[in-house]
Write an enzyme that holds these catalytic residues in place. Sequence first.
Site, PDB file in Angstrom:
ATOM      1  N   ARG A  23       0.895  -1.124   0.157  1.00 46.66           N
ATOM      2  CA  ARG A  23      -0.111   0.251  -0.123  1.00 46.66           C
ATOM      3  C   ARG A  23       0.913   1.442   0.056  1.00 46.66           C
ATOM      4  O   ARG A  23       0.443   2.580  -0.006  1.00 46.66           O
ATOM      5  CB  ARG A  23      -0.962  -0.119   1.368  1.00 46.66           C
ATOM      6  CG  ARG A  23      -2.131  -0.871   0.830  1.00 46.66           C
ATOM      7  CD  ARG A  23      -3.329  -0.245   1.406  1.00 46.66           C
ATOM      8  NE  ARG A  23      -4.592  -0.992   0.961  1.00 46.66           N
ATOM      9  CZ  ARG A  23      -5.617  -1.674   1.952  1.00 46.66           C
ATOM     10  NH1 ARG A  23      -5.361  -1.600   3.327  1.00 46.66           N
ATOM     11  NH2 ARG A  23      -6.380  -2.107   1.385  1.00 46.66           N
ATOM     12  N   GLU A  35      -1.785  -8.180  -6.138  1.00 44.98           N
ATOM     13  CA  GLU A  35      -3.181  -8.522  -6.566  1.00 44.98           C
ATOM     14  C   GLU A  35      -3.091 -10.033  -7.051  1.00 44.98           C
ATOM     15  O   GLU A  35      -4.345 -10.667  -6.858  1.00 44.98           O
ATOM     16  CB  GLU A  35      -3.597  -7.853  -7.802  1.00 44.98           C
ATOM     17  CG  GLU A  35      -3.747  -6.323  -7.438  1.00 44.98           C
ATOM     18  CD  GLU A  35      -4.840  -5.760  -6.571  1.00 44.98           C
ATOM     19  OE1 GLU A  35      -5.474  -6.989  -6.079  1.00 44.98           O
ATOM     20  OE2 GLU A  35      -4.806  -4.854  -5.676  1.00 44.98           O
ATOM     21  N   THR A  41      -7.200 -15.749  -1.990  1.00 38.85           N
ATOM     22  CA  THR A  41      -6.309 -15.839  -0.739  1.00 38.85           C
ATOM     23  C   THR A  41      -6.483 -14.812   0.306  1.00 38.85           C
ATOM     24  O   THR A  41      -6.141 -13.566  -0.046  1.00 38.85           O
ATOM     25  CB  THR A  41      -4.758 -16.189  -1.325  1.00 38.85           C
ATOM     26  OG1 THR A  41      -4.778 -17.214  -2.371  1.00 38.85           O
ATOM     27  CG2 THR A  41      -3.777 -16.543  -0.132  1.00 38.85           C
ATOM     28  N   LEU A  78       1.370 -21.551  -1.525  1.00 30.81           N
ATOM     29  CA  LEU A  78       0.261 -20.563  -1.647  1.00 30.81           C
ATOM     30  C   LEU A  78      -0.798 -21.124  -2.309  1.00 30.81           C
ATOM     31  O   LEU A  78      -1.960 -20.772  -2.220  1.00 30.81           O
ATOM     32  CB  LEU A  78       1.025 -19.247  -2.602  1.00 30.81           C
ATOM     33  CG  LEU A  78       1.087 -18.085  -2.021  1.00 30.81           C
ATOM     34  CD1 LEU A  78       1.455 -17.017  -2.949  1.00 30.81           C
ATOM     35  CD2 LEU A  78      -0.127 -17.544  -0.929  1.00 30.81           C
ATOM     36  N   GLY A  79      -0.608 -22.227  -3.005  1.00 33.10           N
ATOM     37  CA  GLY A  79      -1.679 -22.927  -3.997  1.00 33.10           C
ATOM     38  C   GLY A  79      -1.978 -22.048  -5.329  1.00 33.10           C
ATOM     39  O   GLY A  79      -1.361 -21.224  -5.588  1.00 33.10           O
ATOM     40  N   TYR A 115     -11.157  -8.557 -12.757  1.00 32.25           N
ATOM     41  CA  TYR A 115     -10.573  -8.014 -11.498  1.00 32.25           C
ATOM     42  C   TYR A 115      -9.187  -7.452 -11.425  1.00 32.25           C
ATOM     43  O   TYR A 115      -9.152  -6.273 -11.001  1.00 32.25           O
ATOM     44  CB  TYR A 115     -10.960  -8.812 -10.485  1.00 32.25           C
ATOM     45  CG  TYR A 115     -10.077  -8.485  -9.079  1.00 32.25           C
ATOM     46  CD1 TYR A 115     -10.916  -7.483  -8.183  1.00 32.25           C
ATOM     47  CD2 TYR A 115      -8.903  -8.740  -8.780  1.00 32.25           C
ATOM     48  CE1 TYR A 115     -10.174  -6.876  -7.470  1.00 32.25           C
ATOM     49  CE2 TYR A 115      -8.115  -8.262  -7.856  1.00 32.25           C
ATOM     50  CZ  TYR A 115      -8.910  -7.352  -6.876  1.00 32.25           C
ATOM     51  OH  TYR A 115      -8.168  -6.573  -5.924  1.00 32.25           O
ATOM     52  N   ASP A 133     -14.758  -7.995  -6.703  1.00 34.32           N
ATOM     53  CA  ASP A 133     -14.454  -9.168  -6.142  1.00 34.32           C
ATOM     54  C   ASP A 133     -15.423  -9.946  -5.020  1.00 34.32           C
ATOM     55  O   ASP A 133     -16.277  -9.125  -5.071  1.00 34.32           O
ATOM     56  CB  ASP A 133     -12.946  -8.940  -5.406  1.00 34.32           C
ATOM     57  CG  ASP A 133     -13.141  -8.291  -4.116  1.00 34.32           C
ATOM     58  OD1 ASP A 133     -14.142  -7.619  -4.101  1.00 34.32           O
ATOM     59  OD2 ASP A 133     -12.422  -8.460  -3.204  1.00 34.32           O
ATOM     60  N   CYS A 185     -18.018  -5.564   6.811  1.00 33.64           N
ATOM     61  CA  CYS A 185     -19.271  -6.375   5.951  1.00 33.64           C
ATOM     62  C   CYS A 185     -18.619  -7.927   5.829  1.00 33.64           C
ATOM     63  O   CYS A 185     -18.605  -8.257   4.606  1.00 33.64           O
ATOM     64  CB  CYS A 185     -19.451  -5.800   4.976  1.00 33.64           C
ATOM     65  SG  CYS A 185     -21.237  -6.279   4.363  1.00 33.64           S
ATOM     66  N   CYS A 195     -20.020   0.240  10.851  1.00 35.38           N
ATOM     67  CA  CYS A 195     -20.183   0.397   9.261  1.00 35.38           C
ATOM     68  C   CYS A 195     -20.657   1.868   8.797  1.00 35.38           C
ATOM     69  O   CYS A 195     -21.630   1.965   9.460  1.00 35.38           O
ATOM     70  CB  CYS A 195     -21.099  -0.706   8.733  1.00 35.38           C
ATOM     71  SG  CYS A 195     -21.243  -0.403   6.915  1.00 35.38           S
ATOM     72  N   CYS A 201     -28.036   0.776   4.301  1.00 37.24           N
ATOM     73  CA  CYS A 201     -27.853  -0.649   4.011  1.00 37.24           C
ATOM     74  C   CYS A 201     -29.389  -1.300   4.022  1.00 37.24           C
ATOM     75  O   CYS A 201     -30.070  -1.228   5.012  1.00 37.24           O
ATOM     76  CB  CYS A 201     -26.974  -1.259   4.732  1.00 37.24           C
ATOM     77  SG  CYS A 201     -26.807  -3.016   4.517  1.00 37.24           S
TER      78      CYS A 201
END
Length: 335
Positions: A23, A35, A41, A78-79, A115, A133, A185, A195, A201
Amino acid sequence: MRPECRRRLLAWFDKSQRELPWRQTRDPYRVWVSEIMCQQTQVATVIPYYLRWMERFPTLPDLARASEEEVLLQWQGLGYYRRGRMLRTGAQQIHQQGWPASALEWRSVAGVGPYTAAAIASICLGEPVAVVDGNVERVYARFMGDSTPGESLQRPAAAWAQAWIDPSRPGDWNQALMELGALICRPQQPQCSQCPLASECRAKTEGRIDQLPVPKTRRPTVELRLLTLVPVFGAELGVELISEGSWWKGLYQFPTAKSRPVAIQGPTLALLPRVRHQVTHHKLAFESELIQMAHRDSSLFWFPSDQACPWPLPVPQQKILAAARDFLNSHSPTR
DNA sequence: AAGGCGGGGAC
DNA sequence: GTCCCAGCCTT
């Protein structure tokens, strides 16, 4: 959604976002890697892999020049190993053709779908394209009270997110929706009291929070037993390349009774503890025998049992390796 | 449109 | 045990 709501969400994000290693930058290489790793994951799982990756492959050329096996070794555990392979392929594409300049151009990079293209373009290029996502789908379904079942939420969620994206801060808007889904959420026990969108909502005001989103259908679990042979020669263990058509193809495993019916023969040193592992909707139970080999079979890949395997192993094979080491250590003659 | 593809976090 | 996670590719 009113503009006021959008402002509150961004203000919440500014205040509450997690500090994540990717970030602090708009470097497309770092954002891209993060990403891809984050696909299916959880962020907490990704962080140590991401940090190790950036030490081993600090820049795009480092990755473009690496061997596939070296990449898989870094990806080990990690798969979804195709992600790692395609990341390398994509790095070679970009190394040749230069950096994509839009979400549309990102789509032509290997392993980059709708995405990921939107995420990178919004964060690194400031392009006003919305991401969808699992988090965005869930926030949308609840906020709008949409009971479309999970498999079909993508389309309406995309239209909604695109309609409300903040053109002056598209990357932050996208990340704010995802961060809200991850922290507030959440799938279970959402923290509606914290929230920023709770007052508007629909799921909340209609008391349907625990009924939305409508879950996807699931396949029944299948249980399988597999017999694995762990070849021992001196202080070394042998593995084989996993063939096409099997799980974890291209990684390495201890031979199975099926893949090597005759080559591995010799006295059994031990029956190792059963290893259980879950793969999508399959439950696997590996039963392993440590086999004393009469010769160092050249069709296998050998490595010292007290060192890390130099080839990528899927997690259940790592567990079998650990069990074999346990046995060998507790029965070594020098002990 | 559906299935294949890993592993684990959180409850 | 359960659900589902910053999805994509192939058929």
